[in-house]
Scaffold this motif. Structure first.
Motif, PDB file in Angstrom:
ATOM      1  N   LEU A  99       0.581   8.617  -2.885  1.00  0.00           N
ATOM      2  CA  LEU A  99      -0.573   7.735  -2.795  1.00  0.00           C
ATOM      3  C   LEU A  99      -0.499   6.914  -1.512  1.00  0.00           C
ATOM      4  N   LYS A 100      -1.652   6.542  -0.981  1.00  0.00           N
ATOM      5  CA  LYS A 100      -1.691   5.757   0.239  1.00  0.00           C
ATOM      6  C   LYS A 100      -0.989   4.413   0.066  1.00  0.00           C
ATOM      7  N   GLN A 101      -1.087   3.836  -1.134  1.00  0.00           N
ATOM      8  CA  GLN A 101      -0.521   2.519  -1.377  1.00  0.00           C
ATOM      9  C   GLN A 101       0.978   2.569  -1.639  1.00  0.00           C
ATOM     10  N   ALA A 102       1.545   3.740  -1.869  1.00  0.00           N
ATOM     11  CA  ALA A 102       2.939   3.844  -2.294  1.00  0.00           C
ATOM     12  C   ALA A 102       3.930   3.241  -1.294  1.00  0.00           C
ATOM     13  N   PRO A 103       3.867   3.597   0.007  1.00  0.00           N
ATOM     14  CA  PRO A 103       4.840   3.010   0.941  1.00  0.00           C
ATOM     15  C   PRO A 103       4.756   1.487   0.992  1.00  0.00           C
ATOM     16  N   ARG A 104       3.543   0.945   0.967  1.00  0.00           N
ATOM     17  CA  ARG A 104       3.399  -0.508   1.034  1.00  0.00           C
ATOM     18  C   ARG A 104       3.968  -1.185  -0.214  1.00  0.00           C
ATOM     19  N   ALA A 105       3.668  -0.615  -1.387  1.00  0.00           N
ATOM     20  CA  ALA A 105       4.173  -1.199  -2.630  1.00  0.00           C
ATOM     21  C   ALA A 105       5.690  -1.100  -2.708  1.00  0.00           C
ATOM     22  N   TRP A 106       6.250   0.031  -2.279  1.00  0.00           N
ATOM     23  CA  TRP A 106       7.705   0.208  -2.271  1.00  0.00           C
ATOM     24  C   TRP A 106       8.359  -0.773  -1.307  1.00  0.00           C
ATOM     25  N   PHE A 107       7.803  -0.905  -0.109  1.00  0.00           N
ATOM     26  CA  PHE A 107       8.400  -1.799   0.880  1.00  0.00           C
ATOM     27  C   PHE A 107       8.338  -3.258   0.413  1.00  0.00           C
TER      28      PHE A 107
END
Length: 427
Positions: free
Chosen positions: A101-109
């Motif tokens: 998902l596009k939001q995955a890297p931001r949420a993980w970081f």
């Protein structure tokens, strides 16, 4: 999450690239192999451990999003299999934090960022992917790229303590010294280390069908200028793919910066001549696969930066090309070659614009060193081979002659006036 930590040590020599086998493209291809089943079990257990999802009753108005497995074999610098990696990714977009998902890297970081701050790390204001930890004179640095992390420090026991803290919140895998990270191999020597992309270069040559090409001694011709051509290259996608790959190669190969930057200027409509230039660069790469970036301990921490430009060097639009190299002590830490945005009306103006570019980069480097407590406070030295440009940096009397120069380049004068920079003439 995979984590590597750096301490002093040695590493075996790089070897030739070995033959690689194709990775599975779907679950049915992978399930028959024990190592891929183990990789899928590890991924699924990690998702459960991190509470990636929660089960809810199915409602009629729900938009169900499917998922799929993605498989990849991770290899060491010499091409040997390091491990098998499986990832469960979502097919579609919504607000949940999951691979794909596009939001995955931001949420993980954000989750990692918040945890690191809670354990005493400080987030760098200069580089968002950098964190540092200071305790009783010991320092630990942590660099993040998605779920790959490098941790290094001056105190091994403190590094291990912080590793254990990370392990309490995340399912980490300690891979030891970073022998191979993001396609870059590290070769430890008695004088320091060498960063090499040997395997990446071999892969690139194989992708371009030039594994057996004849090597050349230079990446570009110094006699033949780039001129417009009407014969378009019949495979522009291949051109963009290879040139894009060459851009990543410049991370450890500053000698390719100028030639690759020139190739990038024709991405929109490459011609047969431009493709010939690409092949020349690849032939140069073929003969220099053992080249890399050397880093070693230095007795000096002074910053020395060199800039240059070729006035009206492009025969198409007569714009100049700037280039610079920044040294921290004896180590090259930053470099660039790029075409200037506007046409320079004199060689002095072109050189002054190049000085402004390197001044901006040195300002960033100094800011980072100050934040990490590594800056000596001494002014940085900028070197230029144009007397007119060096005079412009310190003499405001020349203002009437430079009104046509964009205002943003004049911040070099402010840096010189404040004592942060010293601009010198080099022959």
């Amino acid at each position: 999450m995979r984590l590597r930590h750096m301490t002093h040590g040695t590493h075996e020599e790089f070897q030739a690239l070995v033959t690689v086998t194709a990775d599975p493209t779907c679950y049915s291809q992978a399930v028959g192999h024990p190592h891929w089943r183990d990789a899928m079990d590890q991924e699924f257990n990690a998702l459960l451990h991190n509470n990636t999802w929660r089960l809810v009753p199915l409602a009629p108005d729900m938009n169900i999003i499917g998922c799929k497995w993605v498989f990849r074999t991770k290899r060491t610098a010499d091409g040997a299999v390091e491990r098998h990696k499986a990832r469960l990714v979502a097919k579609g977009f919504n607000q949940r934090s999951l691979y794909g998902l596009k939001q995955a890297p931001r949420a993980w970081f954000k989750r990692l960022h918040d945890f690191l701050l809670s354990t005493g790390f400080c987030a760098s204001n200069t580089d968002v992917s950098l964190f540092y930890y200071v305790l009783d004179g010991s320092r630990v640095y942590l660099l993040v790229y998605v779920d790959d992390i490098i941790m290094m420090g001056s105190n091994p026991s403190l590094v291990n303590t912080l590793l254990n803290r990370l392990a309490t919140a995340f399912n980490i895998r300690d891979l030891g010294k970073p022998g191979f990270f993001l396609g870059i191999g590290t070769l430890h020597t008695s004088a320091g280390m060498i960063l090499s992309q040997r395997r990446y270069m071999n892969d690139l040559l194989n992708r371009a069908g030039m594994t057996d090409c004849k090597p050349l001694a230079t990446p570009a011709s110094t006699m033949q200028a780039v001129t417009p051509s009407d014969e378009l290259f019949d495979n522009p996608t291949q051109y963009r793919r290879i040139v894009g790959a060459l851009q990543y190669l410049t991370i450890t190969r500053p000698d390719l910066s100028y030639a690759v930057n020139r190739l990038c200027q024709f991405m929109h409509s490459p011609t047969v001549d431009h493709w010939g230039m690409v092949k020349r660069v690849l032939r140069y790469v073929k003969g220099t696969v053992d080249y890399g970036l050397r880093l070693s301990a230095s007795t000096s921490t002074s910053i020395q930066a060199y800039s240059d430009s070729d006035w009206a060097g492009c025969p198409v639009d007569r714009k100049s090309t700037s280039g610079y190299a920044v040294f921290l002590g004896s180590n090259l830490v930053s470099w660039l070659s790029q075409k200037q945005r506007t046409v320079a009306r004199s060689s002095t103006e072109a050189e002054y614009k190049a000085l402004a570019d390197v001044a901006s980069e040195v300002t960033w480097v100094v800011s980072l060193l100050r934040e990490l407590g590594l800056h000596t406070g001494q002014p940085s030295s900028l070197w230029c081979d144009n007397l007119g440009a060096t005079y412009l940096c310190a003499n405001p009397v020349f203002h009437a002659r430079t009104k046509h120069v964009e205002i943003d380049y004049h911040f070099v004068r402010d840096k010189v006036a404040s004592g942060e920079f010293v601009v010198n003439f080099v022959y």
